[in-house]
Design a protein around this motif. Structure first.
Motif, PDB file in Angstrom:
ATOM      1  N   LYS A  28       0.928  -1.285   0.036  1.00 42.37           N
ATOM      2  CA  LYS A  28      -0.006  -0.020   0.191  1.00 42.37           C
ATOM      3  C   LYS A  28       0.828   1.341   0.019  1.00 42.37           C
ATOM      4  N   ASN A  29       2.107   1.162   0.225  1.00 38.34           N
ATOM      5  CA  ASN A  29       3.238   2.259   0.552  1.00 38.34           C
ATOM      6  C   ASN A  29       4.168   2.445  -0.665  1.00 38.34           C
ATOM      7  N   THR A  30       4.173   1.957  -1.579  1.00 37.60           N
ATOM      8  CA  THR A  30       5.364   1.688  -2.685  1.00 37.60           C
ATOM      9  C   THR A  30       5.804   3.326  -2.702  1.00 37.60           C
ATOM     10  N   ALA A  31       4.979   4.235  -2.807  1.00 37.02           N
ATOM     11  CA  ALA A  31       5.502   5.674  -3.162  1.00 37.02           C
ATOM     12  C   ALA A  31       6.186   5.869  -1.985  1.00 37.02           C
ATOM     13  N   THR A 107       1.621  -2.477  -6.418  1.00 39.39           N
ATOM     14  CA  THR A 107       1.212  -3.267  -5.380  1.00 39.39           C
ATOM     15  C   THR A 107       2.059  -4.494  -5.157  1.00 39.39           C
ATOM     16  N   ASP A 108       2.699  -4.978  -6.117  1.00 42.87           N
ATOM     17  CA  ASP A 108       3.749  -6.230  -5.924  1.00 42.87           C
ATOM     18  C   ASP A 108       5.063  -5.712  -6.299  1.00 42.87           C
ATOM     19  N   ILE A 109       5.907  -6.042  -5.366  1.00 48.47           N
ATOM     20  CA  ILE A 109       7.471  -5.368  -5.582  1.00 48.47           C
ATOM     21  C   ILE A 109       8.381  -6.685  -4.923  1.00 48.47           C
ATOM     22  N   MET A 110       9.426  -6.789  -5.384  1.00 45.39           N
ATOM     23  CA  MET A 110      10.514  -7.430  -5.133  1.00 45.39           C
ATOM     24  C   MET A 110      11.649  -6.742  -4.814  1.00 45.39           C
ATOM     25  N   VAL A 111      11.957  -6.864  -3.375  1.00 39.57           N
ATOM     26  CA  VAL A 111      13.127  -6.142  -2.766  1.00 39.57           C
ATOM     27  C   VAL A 111      14.547  -6.937  -3.064  1.00 39.57           C
ATOM     28  N   GLY A 112      15.571  -6.463  -3.482  1.00 37.48           N
ATOM     29  CA  GLY A 112      16.948  -6.870  -3.398  1.00 37.48           C
ATOM     30  C   GLY A 112      17.803  -6.236  -2.673  1.00 37.48           C
ATOM     31  N   LEU A 113      18.365  -6.691  -1.690  1.00 37.89           N
ATOM     32  CA  LEU A 113      19.159  -6.303  -0.720  1.00 37.89           C
ATOM     33  C   LEU A 113      20.683  -6.844  -0.887  1.00 37.89           C
ATOM     34  N   GLU A 129      10.204  -3.488   8.219  1.00 43.03           N
ATOM     35  CA  GLU A 129       9.196  -2.474   8.974  1.00 43.03           C
ATOM     36  C   GLU A 129       8.744  -1.401   8.128  1.00 43.03           C
ATOM     37  N   LEU A 130       9.161  -1.200   7.029  1.00 45.73           N
ATOM     38  CA  LEU A 130       8.698  -0.074   6.371  1.00 45.73           C
ATOM     39  C   LEU A 130       7.488  -0.595   5.547  1.00 45.73           C
ATOM     40  N   ILE A 131       7.715  -1.656   5.024  1.00 46.29           N
ATOM     41  CA  ILE A 131       6.685  -2.057   3.724  1.00 46.29           C
ATOM     42  C   ILE A 131       5.278  -2.687   4.492  1.00 46.29           C
ATOM     43  N   GLN A 132       4.373  -1.925   3.919  1.00 41.35           N
ATOM     44  CA  GLN A 132       2.942  -2.116   4.175  1.00 41.35           C
ATOM     45  C   GLN A 132       2.272  -3.144   3.296  1.00 41.35           C
ATOM     46  N   GLY A 133       2.520  -4.334   3.522  1.00 44.80           N
ATOM     47  CA  GLY A 133       2.039  -5.221   2.567  1.00 44.80           C
ATOM     48  C   GLY A 133       2.172  -6.756   2.997  1.00 44.80           C
ATOM     49  N   GLU A 134       2.071  -7.639   2.239  1.00 44.39           N
ATOM     50  CA  GLU A 134       2.141  -9.198   2.636  1.00 44.39           C
ATOM     51  C   GLU A 134       3.458  -9.627   2.083  1.00 44.39           C
TER      52      GLU A 134
END
Length: 182
Positions: A28-31, A107-113, A129-134
């Motif tokens: 919900k908070n990609t921006a 609304t769908d994202i992949m994070v690469g760390l 902690e930041l991402i509001q999603g599943e």
């Protein structure tokens, strides 16, 4: 014990770095996440899972990025944007970042760390902690992949797929991008 919702690949041994991937849906908070990324508060890459067929695709691009960083040959400003750039077969940085990087309404994202050994937990904690999603297991990536679009972007036809897998064809294109024009 590693969380089964993430997947970690070792990168070039000389770099002593790894990439850890996490997949999220219903974000919900990609921006807000992108704002923190662009400001430098968050150090990772945000990818569009629709354009990723397999985690190995990202690992190949990230490995190429950390090698460029080691040798002072980054085309972009960071190892994270370099990973996005390497995923694309275009040599246009802005096109690559716009194509493979997440946009505000995704609304769908992949994070690469990308991290050193032992730094994954702290880096992922700040992201989680930041991402509001599943968060969903990376093994579900195929549910998000748009095969038709991926084949079109990488210019892979059915004839090629008779002798190679889609993942192998993509990995080859990423690896030889600097030497071959597609």
């Amino acid at each position: 014990m590693e969380d089964t919702k993430t997947l970690t690949f070792p990168l070039d041994p000389q770099s002593e770095k790894f990439i850890t991937l996490a997949l999220f849906t219903n974000v919900k908070n990609t921006a807000e996440i992108r704002d923190k990324l662009l400001s430098g508060e968050l150090r990772c890459c945000l990818l569009k899972p629709a354009l990723i067929i397999d985690p190995f695709q990202v690992a190949v691009a990230a490995n190429k990025a950390v090698c460029a960083e080691m040798f002072g040959d980054l085309v972009t400003k960071s190892v994270f944007t370099e990973t996005l750039y390497n995923l694309s077969i275009t040599k246009s940085i802005s096109k690559a970042l716009n194509l493979f990087g997440s946009v505000d309404n995704d609304t769908d994202i992949m994070v690469g760390l990308i991290h050193k050994d032992g730094a994954q937990e702290a880096g992922m904690k700040s992201i989680l902690e930041l991402i509001q999603g599943e968060q969903v297991p990376v093994s579900r990536l195929g549910d998000f992949s748009d095969l038709e679009k991926i084949q079109k972007i990488y210019k892979i036809n059915e004839t090629e797929l008779q002798v190679s897998t889609l993942v192998d064809s993509i990995a080859t294109r990423i690896s030889v991008k600097d030497f071959v024009s597609f």
